[in-house]
Design a protein around this motif. Sequence first.
Motif, PDB file in Angstrom:
ATOM      1  N   HIS A 156      16.495  30.313  -8.400  1.00 30.53           N
ATOM      2  CA  HIS A 156      15.517  31.298  -7.920  1.00 30.53           C
ATOM      3  C   HIS A 156      14.694  31.936  -9.040  1.00 30.53           C
ATOM      4  CE1 HIS A 156      15.367  35.805  -7.493  1.00 30.53           C
ATOM      5  NE2 HIS A 156      14.458  35.481  -6.605  1.00 30.53           N
TER       6      HIS A 156
ATOM      7  N   HIS B 250      10.343  32.104 -10.119  1.00 33.39           N
ATOM      8  CA  HIS B 250       9.574  33.344 -10.317  1.00 33.39           C
ATOM      9  C   HIS B 250       8.854  33.303 -11.666  1.00 33.39           C
ATOM     10  CE1 HIS B 250      10.338  36.229  -7.040  1.00 33.39           C
ATOM     11  NE2 HIS B 250      11.495  35.612  -6.884  1.00 33.39           N
TER      12      HIS B 250
ATOM     13  N   PHE C 250       5.550  34.359  -2.947  1.00 35.02           N
ATOM     14  CA  PHE C 250       6.922  34.879  -2.956  1.00 35.02           C
ATOM     15  C   PHE C 250       7.669  34.436  -1.707  1.00 35.02           C
ATOM     16  CE2 PHE C 250       9.977  37.894  -1.363  1.00 35.02           C
ATOM     17  CZ  PHE C 250      10.706  38.319  -2.458  1.00 35.02           C
TER      18      PHE C 250
ATOM     19  N   HIS D 241      10.941  32.147  -1.437  1.00 33.70           N
ATOM     20  CA  HIS D 241      12.202  32.646  -0.902  1.00 33.70           C
ATOM     21  C   HIS D 241      12.607  31.929   0.369  1.00 33.70           C
ATOM     22  CE1 HIS D 241      14.219  35.725  -3.241  1.00 33.70           C
ATOM     23  NE2 HIS D 241      13.059  35.823  -3.849  1.00 33.70           N
TER      24      HIS D 241
HETATM   25 CU   LIG Z   1      12.898  36.323  -5.656  1.00 30.43          CU
END
Ligand SMILES: [Cu+2]
Length: 273
Positions: free
Chosen positions: A190, A194, A212, A216
């Motif tokens: 994860h 980012h 985002f 996710h």
């Molecule tokens: Cu995140």
Amino acid sequence: MGTRKSVAALTATERSNLVGALKALKAQSTGRNYDWFVRTHMNYFSTVDGHDYAHHSPSFLPWHRVYLQELENALKVFNPAVDLPYWDWTTNRSTSGPPFTSDFMGGNGSGGNGPVLTGPFAGSGNWRINVSATSSTALRRAMTLRGSLPTSSDVDTVVVVSTYDVEPWGSSSSGGMRNRVEGGLAPGLHGRVHNWVGGHMAQTDSPNDPVFFLHHCNIDRVWSRWQARWGYDADRYLPGGGVENVVDVDEVLEPFGVTVASTLDHRGAYTYA
Ligand SMILES: [Cu+2]
């Protein structure tokens, strides 16, 4: 029940439906509008009322599952046809391919951590950053300068880990699936993504970048793959109870007011195509 598809499988109409609903939620002046979601992520980035609800904890996965569902439901108010798509960064690895096309999420920022120049979210006139950890009012990206995109074999090594999480239930947990997904333990799926997108995505106000939610959604899909392999029952989530500062399976995820246990079997609400 919704079907969440890959960003690469969306039709032009589905892309424009999602962009339109995101902009409508952004323009909503009260209630749980888009900026409420940004603010909530910032507020819950670290400990709230003695609990690590959203990050660096076992409830990272269920908290973001509910957060995505709340956003998806808010988008459906404007267009019931909208389902969140997922960005599978193991197959869509270009800075100009899906989801970073000019009719969808738009492209890179200019000059390294500068404003996004193309697409529906380019410039503060199209997409104004109101709630932020930094002062810029235009969406920024700095793709490829930091981080890296995980591979499908990275994902496979995580899905085969049978234990959900281990002590001390945080970013230093040296085993378990959750920290390997979140980022404290290799391959750290994860956090790498980012950082690879950079700009707002590398800050606590990362939901300012609509990508985002697509990222996710893919993280949630990895958890869903793990659940399909190891089970959806409450005893698959750890800890079961009695650990301070950690959201146990029967405790409530704030600010959503639902228990972890209620989030585990998502198949009645949505599935992944
Ligand atoms: Cu995140």
